[in-house]
Scaffold this active site. Structure first.
Site, PDB file in Angstrom:
ATOM      1  N   ASP A 147     -71.196 -32.003  -9.996  1.00  0.00           N
ATOM      2  CA  ASP A 147     -69.898 -31.432 -10.373  1.00  0.00           C
ATOM      3  C   ASP A 147     -69.352 -32.181 -11.576  1.00  0.00           C
ATOM      4  O   ASP A 147     -69.595 -33.385 -11.729  1.00  0.00           O
ATOM      5  CB  ASP A 147     -68.900 -31.535  -9.218  1.00  0.00           C
ATOM      6  CG  ASP A 147     -69.276 -30.657  -8.038  1.00  0.00           C
ATOM      7  OD1 ASP A 147     -69.779 -29.542  -8.270  1.00  0.00           O
ATOM      8  OD2 ASP A 147     -69.075 -31.090  -6.886  1.00  0.00           O
ATOM      9  N   ASP A 181     -69.873 -22.956  -9.100  1.00  0.00           N
ATOM     10  CA  ASP A 181     -68.676 -22.741  -8.276  1.00  0.00           C
ATOM     11  C   ASP A 181     -67.734 -21.744  -8.948  1.00  0.00           C
ATOM     12  O   ASP A 181     -67.138 -20.883  -8.291  1.00  0.00           O
ATOM     13  CB  ASP A 181     -67.926 -24.055  -8.062  1.00  0.00           C
ATOM     14  CG  ASP A 181     -68.732 -25.079  -7.290  1.00  0.00           C
ATOM     15  OD1 ASP A 181     -69.591 -24.670  -6.487  1.00  0.00           O
ATOM     16  OD2 ASP A 181     -68.502 -26.284  -7.488  1.00  0.00           O
TER      17      ASP A 181
END
Length: 216
Positions: A147, A181
């Site tokens: 991330d 995401d």
């Protein structure tokens, strides 16, 4: 192939951008390292997670394996559904949104399935190596999801009179996430926003006696 071209291009584009960004982060940044893009509003911040989207965790090693297997099963199901929708000519916008969700799920599956095999461990002090001589940091299906997108747009303190959280600090938006995401979130949001357009039913008006011209 008709009807498959745009969804396939969209899926390939999202996967390419997602994986290129993650490879760059892994090979050029150590854990916790960050670059401020728009002051304190948009930051590239490297972190990894063992679980679900937006940095959420899930149940240790056995939970990680279960989640990886669940993701693979879900992607197979979404892929079949996407094929069915294209074949039966569902609304083009709906198909593209499902393709976004599919590509996002695929992007994170690649991390959790293969990154443990092909990368060395990222630490707070050094970057990872691709295909290290001693092998990767984990086994198949036990990789960590990369991330990097962080948007701490609003920060402050809750008023003291507020129950439970009064006086506590707050931050919006706290989770760190990635391109995959984002693709899932955008796909779901657009389906919810345009569901009436995607799933509208054709209403057949009943015939009236005046709708036909009777010839003598």
């Amino acid at each position: 192939m008709k009807g498959y071209t745009k969804p396939l291009i969209l899926i390939a584009s999202v996967l390419l951008i997602d994986q290129l960004s993650k490879f760059w982060i892994k090979l050029n940044m150590s854990l916790g390292q960050e670059y401020k893009i728009l002051g304190n509003w948009f930051i590239i911040h490297f972190t990894e997670n063992n679980g679900m989207a937006f940095g959420l965790e899930f149940g240790g090693e056995s939970g990680k394996l279960a989640l990886s297997l669940f993701r693979i099963a879900a992607v197979i199901g979404i892929g079949y559904g996407l094929h069915y929708m294209i074949k039966h000519k569902y609304h083009r916008g709906f198909i593209l949104n499902v393709a976004l969700i599919f590509s996002g799920a695929m992007g994170n599956i690649i991390d959790s399935t293969f990154y443990g095999l092909i990368f060395s461990e990222s630490t707070w002090f050094e970057t990872a190596k691709l295909f290290p001589a001693g092998g990767g940091y984990s086994s198949l299906l036990h990789g960590k999801v990369v991330d990097m997108l962080y948007f701490p747009i609003i920060s402050g303190t809750f008023p003291t009179w507020l129950p439970l959280w009064g006086g506590d600090d707050f931050l919006f938006f706290r989770p760190v996430f990635n391109i995959a995401d984002s693709a899932i979130t955008v796909g779901v949001a657009l389906i919810l926003l345009y569901q009436k357009r995607y799933f509208k039913e054709e209403v057949v008006e009943p015939e009236s006696y005046n709708s036909e011209v009777v010839e003598d």
